[in-house]
Design a protein around this motif. Structure first.
Motif, short mmCIF file in Angstrom:
data_model
loop_
_atom_site.label_atom_id
_atom_site.label_comp_id
_atom_site.label_asym_id
_atom_site.label_seq_id
_atom_site.Cartn_x
_atom_site.Cartn_y
_atom_site.Cartn_z
N HIS A 16 100.92 -20.15 -41.16
CA HIS A 16 99.81 -20.77 -41.90
C HIS A 16 98.50 -20.45 -41.20
CE1 HIS A 16 98.92 -23.40 -45.23
NE2 HIS A 16 98.03 -24.04 -44.49
N ASN A 17 97.40 -20.38 -41.95
CA ASN A 17 96.14 -19.93 -41.36
C ASN A 17 95.34 -21.04 -40.66
OD1 ASN A 17 95.33 -21.30 -43.61
ND2 ASN A 17 94.12 -19.64 -44.47
N HIS A 18 95.83 -22.29 -40.67
CA HIS A 18 95.18 -23.36 -39.90
C HIS A 18 96.22 -24.40 -39.55
CE1 HIS A 18 95.18 -26.16 -43.34
NE2 HIS A 18 94.90 -25.10 -44.06
N GLU A 19 95.89 -25.24 -38.57
CA GLU A 19 96.82 -26.28 -38.16
C GLU A 19 96.79 -27.44 -39.15
OE1 GLU A 19 96.59 -27.53 -34.15
OE2 GLU A 19 96.18 -25.52 -33.40
N LEU A 20 97.85 -28.24 -39.15
CA LEU A 20 97.90 -29.40 -40.01
C LEU A 20 96.89 -30.43 -39.55
CD1 LEU A 20 101.75 -29.81 -40.38
CD2 LEU A 20 100.15 -28.92 -42.06
N ALA A 21 96.37 -31.21 -40.50
CA ALA A 21 95.41 -32.25 -40.17
C ALA A 21 96.12 -33.39 -39.44
CB ALA A 21 94.76 -32.77 -41.44
N LYS A 22 95.43 -33.96 -38.45
CA LYS A 22 96.02 -35.07 -37.69
C LYS A 22 95.97 -36.37 -38.51
CE LYS A 22 95.01 -33.19 -33.11
NZ LYS A 22 95.77 -32.06 -33.35
N THR A 23 94.92 -36.57 -39.29
CA THR A 23 94.83 -37.72 -40.18
C THR A 23 94.47 -37.23 -41.58
OG1 THR A 23 92.47 -38.08 -39.80
CG2 THR A 23 93.99 -39.20 -38.30
N LEU A 24 94.71 -38.06 -42.54
CA LEU A 24 94.41 -37.69 -43.92
C LEU A 24 93.15 -38.39 -44.43
CD1 LEU A 24 98.01 -37.69 -45.40
CD2 LEU A 24 96.60 -35.74 -44.79
N VAL A 25 92.29 -38.85 -43.51
CA VAL A 25 91.05 -39.50 -43.91
C VAL A 25 90.18 -38.48 -44.62
CG1 VAL A 25 88.95 -40.59 -43.06
CG2 VAL A 25 91.15 -41.16 -42.04
N GLY A 26 89.67 -38.86 -45.78
CA GLY A 26 88.83 -37.98 -46.57
C GLY A 26 89.60 -37.18 -47.61
N HIS A 27 90.92 -37.21 -47.53
CA HIS A 27 91.72 -36.50 -48.53
C HIS A 27 91.69 -37.30 -49.82
CE1 HIS A 27 95.22 -34.74 -50.53
NE2 HIS A 27 95.03 -33.71 -49.72
N PRO A 28 91.40 -36.67 -50.96
CA PRO A 28 91.23 -37.42 -52.20
C PRO A 28 92.46 -38.22 -52.63
CG PRO A 28 90.71 -35.09 -52.53
CD PRO A 28 91.16 -35.26 -51.12
N TYR A 29 93.64 -37.69 -52.37
CA TYR A 29 94.85 -38.38 -52.81
C TYR A 29 95.12 -39.62 -51.98
CZ TYR A 29 99.66 -39.25 -54.17
OH TYR A 29 100.80 -39.84 -54.61
N THR A 30 95.03 -39.50 -50.68
CA THR A 30 95.34 -40.65 -49.82
C THR A 30 94.21 -41.66 -49.78
OG1 THR A 30 94.50 -39.51 -47.86
CG2 THR A 30 96.85 -39.33 -48.32
N GLY A 31 93.01 -41.27 -50.15
CA GLY A 31 91.88 -42.18 -50.13
C GLY A 31 91.68 -42.95 -51.42
N ARG A 32 92.58 -42.77 -52.37
CA ARG A 32 92.45 -43.49 -53.63
C ARG A 32 92.50 -44.99 -53.37
NH1 ARG A 32 97.17 -41.63 -57.23
NH2 ARG A 32 98.16 -42.08 -55.26
N LEU A 33 91.69 -45.72 -54.11
CA LEU A 33 91.64 -47.17 -53.96
C LEU A 33 92.62 -47.83 -54.93
CD1 LEU A 33 87.77 -47.52 -53.81
CD2 LEU A 33 89.36 -47.71 -51.89
N THR A 34 93.32 -48.84 -54.44
CA THR A 34 94.22 -49.59 -55.31
C THR A 34 93.41 -50.58 -56.13
OG1 THR A 34 94.57 -51.33 -53.66
CG2 THR A 34 96.06 -49.42 -53.58
#
Length: 104
Positions: A16-34
């Motif tokens: 892969h051309n970059h390392e995996l993210a350490k956190t998912l902060v800012g990712h649109p899917y995980t940042g969805r509000l309930t």
């Protein structure tokens, strides 16, 4: 593929051309509000709480919360738009003045 049957993928390098993210902060899917978080934002917006304090409260309620301040601003804007409805700003102001029995 030849004959128009579909696509083919050629693997050049299996890395892969970059390392995996350490956190998912800012990712649109995980940042969805309930819905519960949206209700908290609406209640705190009614009380004129600052967005950074709203975000801190959401993080206290849910340690795994990945929402950003931008998502708080967007949720506040959506809440205010839902209250105003289809009225323009001046129409909304006049309606509020009439509700509180101001003379205009």
């Amino acid at each position: 593929m030849h004959g128009g049957e579909g696509w083919t993928v050629k693997l050049i390098c299996g890395i892969h051309n970059h390392e995996l993210a350490k956190t998912l902060v800012g990712h649109p899917y995980t940042g969805r509000l309930t819905d519960e978080e949206k209700n908290i934002i609406a209640d705190m917006t009614k009380s004129n709480v600052k967005p950074k304090n709203i975000l801190l409260t959401l993080n206290e309620h849910n340690v795994n919360n990945c929402a950003t301040i931008k998502q708080i601003y967007d949720a506040r804007s959506a809440y205010r738009s839902s209250i105003k409805g289809d009225d323009i700003e001046m129409q909304h102001l006049i309606r509020l003045l009439e509700c509180d029995q101001y003379i205009h």
